[in-house]
Scaffold this active site. Structure first.
Site, PDB file in Angstrom:
ATOM      1  N   CYS A   1       0.815  -1.221   0.000  1.00  0.00           N
ATOM      2  CA  CYS A   1       0.000   0.000   0.000  1.00  0.00           C
ATOM      3  C   CYS A   1       0.846   1.268   0.000  1.00  0.00           C
ATOM      4  O   CYS A   1       0.324   2.364  -0.209  1.00  0.00           O
ATOM      5  CB  CYS A   1      -0.954  -0.010   1.188  1.00  0.00           C
ATOM      6  SG  CYS A   1      -2.127  -1.365   1.060  1.00  0.00           S
TER       7      CYS A   1
ATOM      8  N   HIS B   1      -3.601   6.971   2.661  1.00  0.00           N
ATOM      9  CA  HIS B   1      -3.955   5.700   2.034  1.00  0.00           C
ATOM     10  C   HIS B   1      -5.309   5.257   2.590  1.00  0.00           C
ATOM     11  O   HIS B   1      -5.601   5.451   3.769  1.00  0.00           O
ATOM     12  CB  HIS B   1      -2.871   4.666   2.355  1.00  0.00           C
ATOM     13  CG  HIS B   1      -3.279   3.281   1.970  1.00  0.00           C
ATOM     14  ND1 HIS B   1      -3.647   2.944   0.691  1.00  0.00           N
ATOM     15  CD2 HIS B   1      -3.403   2.145   2.716  1.00  0.00           C
ATOM     16  CE1 HIS B   1      -3.970   1.660   0.662  1.00  0.00           C
ATOM     17  NE2 HIS B   1      -3.833   1.160   1.873  1.00  0.00           N
TER      18      HIS B   1
ATOM     19  N   ASN C   1     -10.158  -0.434  -0.675  1.00  0.00           N
ATOM     20  CA  ASN C   1      -8.694  -0.295  -0.662  1.00  0.00           C
ATOM     21  C   ASN C   1      -8.129  -0.815  -1.987  1.00  0.00           C
ATOM     22  O   ASN C   1      -8.107  -2.023  -2.221  1.00  0.00           O
ATOM     23  CB  ASN C   1      -8.124  -1.082   0.528  1.00  0.00           C
ATOM     24  CG  ASN C   1      -6.606  -0.979   0.625  1.00  0.00           C
ATOM     25  OD1 ASN C   1      -5.955  -0.411  -0.251  1.00  0.00           O
ATOM     26  ND2 ASN C   1      -6.042  -1.537   1.680  1.00  0.00           N
TER      27      ASN C   1
HETATM   28  N1  COA Z   1     -18.464  -9.431   8.347  1.00  0.00           N
HETATM   29  C1  COA Z   1     -18.812  -9.824   9.574  1.00  0.00           C
HETATM   30  N2  COA Z   1     -17.914 -10.151  10.517  1.00  0.00           N
HETATM   31  C2  COA Z   1     -16.620 -10.056  10.188  1.00  0.00           C
HETATM   32  C3  COA Z   1     -16.172  -9.639   8.931  1.00  0.00           C
HETATM   33  C4  COA Z   1     -17.173  -9.323   7.979  1.00  0.00           C
HETATM   34  N3  COA Z   1     -16.867  -8.910   6.730  1.00  0.00           N
HETATM   35  N4  COA Z   1     -14.826  -9.642   8.911  1.00  0.00           N
HETATM   36  C5  COA Z   1     -14.414 -10.055  10.121  1.00  0.00           C
HETATM   37  N5  COA Z   1     -15.506 -10.313  10.892  1.00  0.00           N
HETATM   38  C6  COA Z   1     -15.560 -10.786  12.268  1.00  0.00           C
HETATM   39  C7  COA Z   1     -14.343 -11.604  12.667  1.00  0.00           C
HETATM   40  O1  COA Z   1     -14.447 -12.926  12.175  1.00  0.00           O
HETATM   41  C8  COA Z   1     -14.433 -11.541  14.163  1.00  0.00           C
HETATM   42  O2  COA Z   1     -15.386 -12.476  14.597  1.00  0.00           O
HETATM   43  P1  COA Z   1     -15.155 -13.302  15.942  1.00  0.00           P
HETATM   44  O3  COA Z   1     -15.101 -12.263  17.036  1.00  0.00           O
HETATM   45  O4  COA Z   1     -16.355 -14.185  15.987  1.00  0.00           O
HETATM   46  O5  COA Z   1     -13.846 -14.023  15.770  1.00  0.00           O
HETATM   47  C9  COA Z   1     -14.991 -10.135  14.401  1.00  0.00           C
HETATM   48  O6  COA Z   1     -15.569  -9.703  13.164  1.00  0.00           O
HETATM   49  C10 COA Z   1     -13.960  -9.138  14.831  1.00  0.00           C
HETATM   50  O7  COA Z   1     -12.819  -9.318  13.999  1.00  0.00           O
HETATM   51  P2  COA Z   1     -11.672  -8.252  13.921  1.00  0.00           P
HETATM   52  O8  COA Z   1     -10.603  -8.737  13.008  1.00  0.00           O
HETATM   53  O9  COA Z   1     -11.303  -7.889  15.323  1.00  0.00           O
HETATM   54  O10 COA Z   1     -12.489  -7.045  13.243  1.00  0.00           O
HETATM   55  P3  COA Z   1     -12.023  -5.584  12.988  1.00  0.00           P
HETATM   56  O11 COA Z   1     -12.980  -4.647  13.565  1.00  0.00           O
HETATM   57  O12 COA Z   1     -10.577  -5.408  13.329  1.00  0.00           O
HETATM   58  O13 COA Z   1     -12.173  -5.448  11.408  1.00  0.00           O
HETATM   59  C11 COA Z   1     -10.693  -5.415   9.525  1.00  0.00           C
HETATM   60  C12 COA Z   1     -11.434  -6.277  10.543  1.00  0.00           C
HETATM   61  C13 COA Z   1      -9.905  -6.336   8.596  1.00  0.00           C
HETATM   62  C14 COA Z   1     -11.728  -4.642   8.723  1.00  0.00           C
HETATM   63  C15 COA Z   1      -9.769  -4.427  10.290  1.00  0.00           C
HETATM   64  O14 COA Z   1      -9.006  -5.118  11.237  1.00  0.00           O
HETATM   65  C16 COA Z   1      -8.848  -3.669   9.388  1.00  0.00           C
HETATM   66  O15 COA Z   1      -9.268  -2.864   8.587  1.00  0.00           O
HETATM   67  N6  COA Z   1      -7.541  -3.887   9.529  1.00  0.00           N
HETATM   68  C17 COA Z   1      -6.558  -3.220   8.729  1.00  0.00           C
HETATM   69  C18 COA Z   1      -6.486  -3.892   7.406  1.00  0.00           C
HETATM   70  C19 COA Z   1      -5.663  -3.147   6.420  1.00  0.00           C
HETATM   71  O16 COA Z   1      -5.432  -1.978   6.577  1.00  0.00           O
HETATM   72  N7  COA Z   1      -5.229  -3.848   5.378  1.00  0.00           N
HETATM   73  C20 COA Z   1      -4.539  -3.291   4.276  1.00  0.00           C
HETATM   74  C21 COA Z   1      -3.176  -2.891   4.613  1.00  0.00           C
HETATM   75  S1  COA Z   1      -2.910  -1.285   4.225  1.00  0.00           S
END
Ligand code: COA
Length: 330
Positions: free
Chosen positions: A111, A252, A282
């Site tokens: 990214c 970003h 993204n």
């Molecule tokens: N729909 C419903 N539930 C979802 C889901 C979706 N699309 N994606 C994840 N979950 C669930 C998980 O399975 C987890 O369930 P559990 O508690 O039963 O295990 C719960 O939501 C919480 O997961 P978590 O990973 O803590 O969620 P989050 O709030 O951190 O959101 C991301 C997940 C990926 C959106 C977030 O962590 C994020 O944006 N991270 C940065 C990613 C990024 O920047 N990537 C590119 C690099 S630049």
């Protein structure tokens, strides 16, 4: 002497994928995606590869700058989804556009690709190694996404942003300063293992689904917020800038909550923070050039505006850059 962006454009594929698409086959909801990521829709490229998104954006850039392809002397493509392992996507773009006087190469920085590309293009123009660099940030994320994994399928999209970097007519304007870092110990949290020399793209790798992105969202999230903020604050301190000096903050676009938290840490009002994630998700290397191109199309950029760009990505890679807007060149 300083380098600047003399023209900028972007390409987003026409196919719009709404959140409801994922509700049809994944255990997810529109509400969850909107609340946790800020995304309502994204674009998917159904046919073609990364270079096919770069070419229309690059053609538009050349038209805006009123120059012929042969006037480009260097092409840099930043991507984690090159058309092939090799030849470099820069070579494919050179051939498709007919930039017969250009050399070029690809940069892999996830990214942070476009940001690192801008730093590289700036150094090349300032050193005299190139006069007109075509810098292309593009990714077909759907080629490496596990569309059956709800935690990654919903956050990425496809797109390309292209600009021309050359010498500014005013050395006080253009690309002024940057901060850049990598920390390889963070690589384990965001990676695609198969397809390289460590794990060649053989049956066994595909069986283990190692040809998809592997992401530990929480770890990436926390590091993204702290390191993007630190990189911006480091740059502002060095440039003796106050938050009021920033015209546009162009981060970003990985998650709306990351963007909001970084904006709050810097102390910026919402109206200075550029948002595109709601409509495009993204798009990795394409987020920042797409955002600048849209600002330009919407006539929101004035000469001398202070744009602070910031990014964080797989690697880990992160950084920030101060661009004083000026499309005029020597
Ligand atoms: N729909 C419903 N539930 C979802 C889901 C979706 N699309 N994606 C994840 N979950 C669930 C998980 O399975 C987890 O369930 P559990 O508690 O039963 O295990 C719960 O939501 C919480 O997961 P978590 O990973 O803590 O969620 P989050 O709030 O951190 O959101 C991301 C997940 C990926 C959106 C977030 O962590 C994020 O944006 N991270 C940065 C990613 C990024 O920047 N990537 C590119 C690099 S630049």
């Amino acid at each position: 002497m300083s380098a600047t962006i003399s023209a900028i454009s972007h390409y987003l594929p026409p196919t719009i994928i709404e959140n409801s698409y994922f509700e049809n086959y994944l255990d997810t909801t529109n509400e969850w995606i909107l609340k946790r990521t800020g995304i309502t829709q994204r674009r998917f490229l159904l046919e073609g590869a990364t270079s096919d998104m770069i070419v229309p954006a690059a053609k538009r850039c050349l038209e805006m700058r009123r120059i012929k392809p042969k006037e480009i002397d260097c092409i840099i493509v930043t991507t984690v989804t090159p058309d092939y392992s090799f030849p470099a996507t820069a070579c494919l773009v050179q051939d498709k556009l007919g930039c017969k006087n250009a050399w070029g190469f690809d940069i892999s920085a996830a990214c942070c690709g476009f940001l690192y590309g801008l730093i590289t293009a700036n150094a090349m123009v300032n050193s005299g190694a190139a006069k007109k660099v075509l810098l292309c940030g593009a990714d077909k994320m759907t080629s490496i996404l596990d569309l059956n994994d709800r935690s990654q399928a919903v956050i990425f999209g496809d797109g390309a942003g292209v600009c021309i970097v050359e010498q500014s007519d005013d050395p006080r304007l253009g690309i002024i300063d940057h901060v850049a870092h990598i920390d390889g110990s963070g690589g384990k949290y965001l990676r695609k293992e198969a397809g390289g020399s460590h794990l060649p793209p053989w049956h066994s790798a595909v069986k283990l689904e190692d040809h998809y992105i592997h992401q530990e969202g929480q770890a990436v999230y926390k590091n993204a917020v702290s390191e993007m903020s630190n990189a911006v604050l480091e740059l502002m301190k060095r440039q003796r800038m106050k938050k009021n000096d920033i015209t546009w903050f162009v981060p970003h676009q990985a998650n709306m909550r990351i963007i909001k938290s970084v904006g709050e840490k810097i102390g910026l009002p919402d109206e200075k923070v550029v948002i595109t994630i709601d409509k495009f998700g993204n798009t990795t290397s394409a987020t920042i050039p797409t955002a600048i191109s849209l600002l330009n199309e919407e006539r929101k950029l004035r000469i001398g505006d202070n744009l602070i760009l910031a990014s964080f990505g797989g690697g880990f890679t992160w950084g920030s850059l101060l661009l004083k807007w000026n499309p005029y060149v020597k």
